[in-house]
Design a protein around this motif. Structure first.
Motif, PDB file in Angstrom:
ATOM      1  N   CYS A 141       0.839  -1.197   0.000  1.00 24.67           N
ATOM      2  CA  CYS A 141       0.000   0.000   0.000  1.00 24.67           C
ATOM      3  C   CYS A 141       0.875   1.249   0.000  1.00 24.67           C
ATOM      4  O   CYS A 141       2.078   1.183   0.296  1.00 24.67           O
ATOM      5  N   ASN A 142       0.277   2.387  -0.338  1.00 24.47           N
ATOM      6  CA  ASN A 142       1.020   3.649  -0.440  1.00 24.47           C
ATOM      7  C   ASN A 142       0.991   4.355   0.904  1.00 24.47           C
ATOM      8  O   ASN A 142      -0.068   4.751   1.398  1.00 24.47           O
ATOM      9  N   LYS A 198       2.758   3.705  -6.797  1.00 22.92           N
ATOM     10  CA  LYS A 198       3.576   4.255  -5.711  1.00 22.92           C
ATOM     11  C   LYS A 198       5.066   4.142  -5.976  1.00 22.92           C
ATOM     12  O   LYS A 198       5.859   4.744  -5.252  1.00 22.92           O
ATOM     13  N   SER A 203      -1.112  -0.519  -4.076  1.00 21.14           N
ATOM     14  CA  SER A 203      -0.992   0.673  -4.920  1.00 21.14           C
ATOM     15  C   SER A 203      -0.161   0.310  -6.143  1.00 21.14           C
ATOM     16  O   SER A 203       0.926  -0.262  -6.015  1.00 21.14           O
TER      17      SER A 203
END
Length: 317
Positions: free
Chosen positions: A46-47, A225, A222
């Protein structure tokens, strides 16, 4: 997640539609220091720039081959980050992140004995059904942290993270004054399963790429990213559409839930078609998250491997 991590309460004398859970199967790893965000950005799916004190996110830590070592919930708390993940994976995740710290200003702290995890579930309250999907993992922070785990399957469900004294006060208030009924920790796992939360275990760590766990559908990956460990495999799978396995909710009739990593057999061929990610019984009905080879016809004839050999029915397609 073995049976030794379970907390069991006596059967209630009066049924309640408001339940409270002491969650023993999950724990908290705290990442702090001025370089904490940079370290995580280079290691997780995830970002980190999308995470705020009011917006948490699921994610995964991958090995260089893009296989998820652990899945987690990432929470921002002031200048630090909290990783909520299966207790049995805290040590290997901490060791993995430690490899990349080098001279960075980062501290990794196992906060399992400092921070308590409590689950709240009251599906019949007036708020039921008012939680759109975008509110999943919405977070509020005062003198404790509350993360919205509500879904269509489990409305009005919240994960509470609090220091020990505050956790005791929350428990006493909910049980003593608000009519919440203590429930076994295994039942929180059951709610996670029917909600499609893909927690890994020691048996399933480094088995699956994040898309096989439907982590992309939960907003836990993401694709813009930049680089992180395992990113090349995860991105290639996304852009080429080459994921050959996916996670499904399933059920079978069995007296004992299969262990994580147990094989799912294709009845037509006798070959292994997938694996159990998590399973939990309610009576003789076992709900499972399973990772299967995708069928072009979307037809499946499945059973558990072994003496049990219960027929497996898919509840999601």
């Amino acid at each position: 997640m073995g049976k030794d991590d379970c907390i069991v309460f006596p059967e209630p004398l009066i049924e309640s539609n408001k339940n409270i859970y002491a969650i023993s199967q999950l724990a908290v790893l705290e990442i702090s220091g001025k370089d904490a965000a940079a370290l995580l950005q280079g290691q997780i799916t995830c970002n980190i720039n999308d995470i705020t004190e009011s917006k948490s996110s699921p994610g995964a830590l991958c090995n260089p081959k893009g296989r998820a070592i652990a899945t987690f919930l990432l929470i921002k708390k002031m200048d630090a980050f909290l990783l909520v993940l299966p207790a049995q994976l805290v040590t290997p995740v901490k060791k993995r992140l430690q490899m990349y710290i080098l001279r960075s200003d980062v501290d990794l702290t196992d906060s399992s004995n400092k921070l308590c995890l409590i689950g709240l579930y009251h599906p019949d309250s007036q708020l039921s059904g008012l939680h759109p999907p975008e509110n999943l993992f919405a977070t509020t922070q005062n003198d404790y942290i509350s993360v919205d785990f509500s879904s269509m399957q489990t409305p009005n469900r919240y994960l509470i993270i609090a220091e020990a004294d505050k956790a005791i006060a929350i428990w006493s208030e909910r049980v003593g004054n608000q009519g919440f009924q203590p429930e076994n920790s295994e039942q929180w796992r059951y709610l996670d399963i029917i909600s499609g939360i893909p927690w890994l275990t020691a048996e399933t760590s480094e088995e699956f790429i994040p898309q096989m766990l439907n982590l992309d559908k939960l907003g836990g990956i993401s694709f813009n990213k930049g680089c992180y460990t395992g990113q090349e495999i995860v991105a290639r799978t996304h852009y080429l559409g080459t994921a050959k396995r996916a996670m499904f909710l399933a059920e079978c009739v069995t007296e004992a839930a299969p262990e994580p990593g147990s094989a799912i057999i294709d009845c037509n061929t006798g070959q292994t078609a997938g694996k159990v990610l998590l399973a939990q019984n309610q009576g003789s009905i076992c709900k499972m998250l399973i990772v299967l080879q995708l069928s072009e016809t979307k037809t499946y004839n499945l059973k558990l491997m072994g003496q049990n050999q219960g027929k497996v029915k898919l509840l999601t397609l």
